[in-house]
Design a protein around this motif. Structure first.
Motif, PDB file in Angstrom:
ATOM      1  N   HIS A  89       0.840  -1.215   0.000  1.00  0.00           N
ATOM      2  CA  HIS A  89       0.000   0.000   0.000  1.00  0.00           C
ATOM      3  C   HIS A  89       0.869   1.256   0.000  1.00  0.00           C
ATOM      4  CE1 HIS A  89      -3.537   2.423   0.798  1.00  0.00           C
ATOM      5  NE2 HIS A  89      -2.826   3.051   1.761  1.00  0.00           N
ATOM      6  N   ILE A  90       1.972   1.214   0.764  1.00  0.00           N
ATOM      7  CA  ILE A  90       2.856   2.394   0.815  1.00  0.00           C
ATOM      8  C   ILE A  90       3.500   2.616  -0.537  1.00  0.00           C
ATOM      9  CG2 ILE A  90       4.953   3.297   1.876  1.00  0.00           C
ATOM     10  CD1 ILE A  90       4.108   1.882   4.455  1.00  0.00           C
ATOM     11  N   ASN A  91       3.920   1.530  -1.222  1.00  0.00           N
ATOM     12  CA  ASN A  91       4.546   1.680  -2.533  1.00  0.00           C
ATOM     13  C   ASN A  91       3.567   2.285  -3.537  1.00  0.00           C
ATOM     14  OD1 ASN A  91       6.908   0.616  -1.525  1.00  0.00           O
ATOM     15  ND2 ASN A  91       6.420  -1.506  -2.143  1.00  0.00           N
ATOM     16  N   ARG A  92       2.309   1.814  -3.502  1.00  0.00           N
ATOM     17  CA  ARG A  92       1.334   2.389  -4.420  1.00  0.00           C
ATOM     18  C   ARG A  92       1.079   3.858  -4.111  1.00  0.00           C
ATOM     19  NH1 ARG A  92      -1.327  -2.587  -3.563  1.00  0.00           N
ATOM     20  NH2 ARG A  92      -2.779  -1.530  -2.125  1.00  0.00           N
ATOM     21  N   LEU A  93       1.040   4.192  -2.842  1.00  0.00           N
ATOM     22  CA  LEU A  93       0.820   5.596  -2.467  1.00  0.00           C
ATOM     23  C   LEU A  93       1.968   6.487  -2.913  1.00  0.00           C
ATOM     24  CD1 LEU A  93      -0.918   7.645  -0.997  1.00  0.00           C
ATOM     25  CD2 LEU A  93       0.268   7.040   1.124  1.00  0.00           C
ATOM     26  N   LEU A  94       3.230   5.999  -2.752  1.00  0.00           N
ATOM     27  CA  LEU A  94       4.386   6.775  -3.205  1.00  0.00           C
ATOM     28  C   LEU A  94       4.397   6.903  -4.719  1.00  0.00           C
ATOM     29  CD1 LEU A  94       7.155   5.330  -0.819  1.00  0.00           C
ATOM     30  CD2 LEU A  94       6.032   7.562  -0.693  1.00  0.00           C
ATOM     31  N   GLY A  95       3.972   5.837  -5.385  1.00  0.00           N
ATOM     32  CA  GLY A  95       3.915   5.921  -6.847  1.00  0.00           C
ATOM     33  C   GLY A  95       2.880   6.909  -7.334  1.00  0.00           C
ATOM     34  N   THR A  96       1.787   7.044  -6.590  1.00  0.00           N
ATOM     35  CA  THR A  96       0.757   8.024  -6.982  1.00  0.00           C
ATOM     36  C   THR A  96       1.204   9.449  -6.707  1.00  0.00           C
ATOM     37  OG1 THR A  96      -0.951   6.390  -6.499  1.00  0.00           O
ATOM     38  CG2 THR A  96      -1.655   8.671  -6.669  1.00  0.00           C
TER      39      THR A  96
END
Length: 222
Positions: free
Chosen positions: A192-199
């Motif tokens: 979830h953190i990786n997706r948030l950073l990617g966004t």
């Protein structure tokens, strides 16, 4: 009442028919018609003045004209009755079965003794006196009052049980949909953190890829 102007009669004679008695002291104008039906009589006293075009028609009795009576031009008297002494009848008046008191004055154009019209006048005069009937008002109805709801007694109240507690479930990526009234629990994992950073930082992925490509190239060259 409109009165048409009287026309002068060209007949200078006086017409008498039936039992007619005229005193020598009475004055009768030209064009007067004095007619008494069989069994009836006309009596004109002294000093009476009969105007131009007056018609006296006696029927079913005696028609008496008192002393000093003045009958205006165009007066019509029909039936049996009496016109009292020194009475004055205006021009164009119609009298049916007259009963005129002494010294009485009748305005011109009057109509006296017509029982058919008198009945209609009495009916119309009596109509407004009748009390108007008011429409019936519907009786006021009170709505039914529902009986008060009594609170349940302690004996009827079911015992409340404490909510059952379940052991903590293992973390999973697919969270169950929150129930109404429950506070959702947010779990933050590495994915979830990786997706948030990617966004939030889209250029970071390109930077990471360039670093990975550089490391790969450096590894190959060694």
């Amino acid at each position: 009442m409109y009165l048409s102007p009287l026309q002068l009669s060209s007949n200078s004679q006086i017409l008498m028919s039936g039992d007619v008695v005229v005193n020598e002291g009475a004055a009768i104008a030209p064009g007067v018609i004095l007619q008494a039906e069989p069994g009836s009589r006309i009596s004109i006293a002294a000093g009476a003045c009969i105007g131009l075009g007056v018609i006296l028609h006696a029927r079913e009795g005696t028609l008496s004209i008192g002393a000093g009576v003045i009958l205006g031009a165009g007066v019509l008297v029909v039936g049996a009755g009496t016109i009292g002494a020194n009475a004055c009848i205006g021009a164009g008046t119609t009298l049916i079965n007259p009963c005129i008191d002494q010294m009485q004055i009748m305005p011109a154009g009057s109509l006296i003794g017509d029982t058919s019209r008198q009945a209609s006048v009495e009916a119309t005069a009596a109509a407004p006196t009748a009390a108007p009937t008011s429409p019936e008002t519907p009786e006021a109805t009170t709505p039914p009052v529902a009986p008060p709801i009594e609170p349940p007694s302690p004996a009827q109240t079911p015992p409340q049980t404490a909510p059952e507690t379940t052991p903590d479930a293992p973390e999973s990526t697919a969270a169950e949909p929150p129930q109404p009234g429950d506070t959702p629990t947010i779990l933050y994992g590495q994915a979830h953190i990786n997706r948030l950073l990617g966004t939030l930082f889209p250029h970071r992925q390109a930077f990471n890829r360039s670093e990975e490509n550089g490391q790969t190239l450096s590894g190959d060259s060694g």
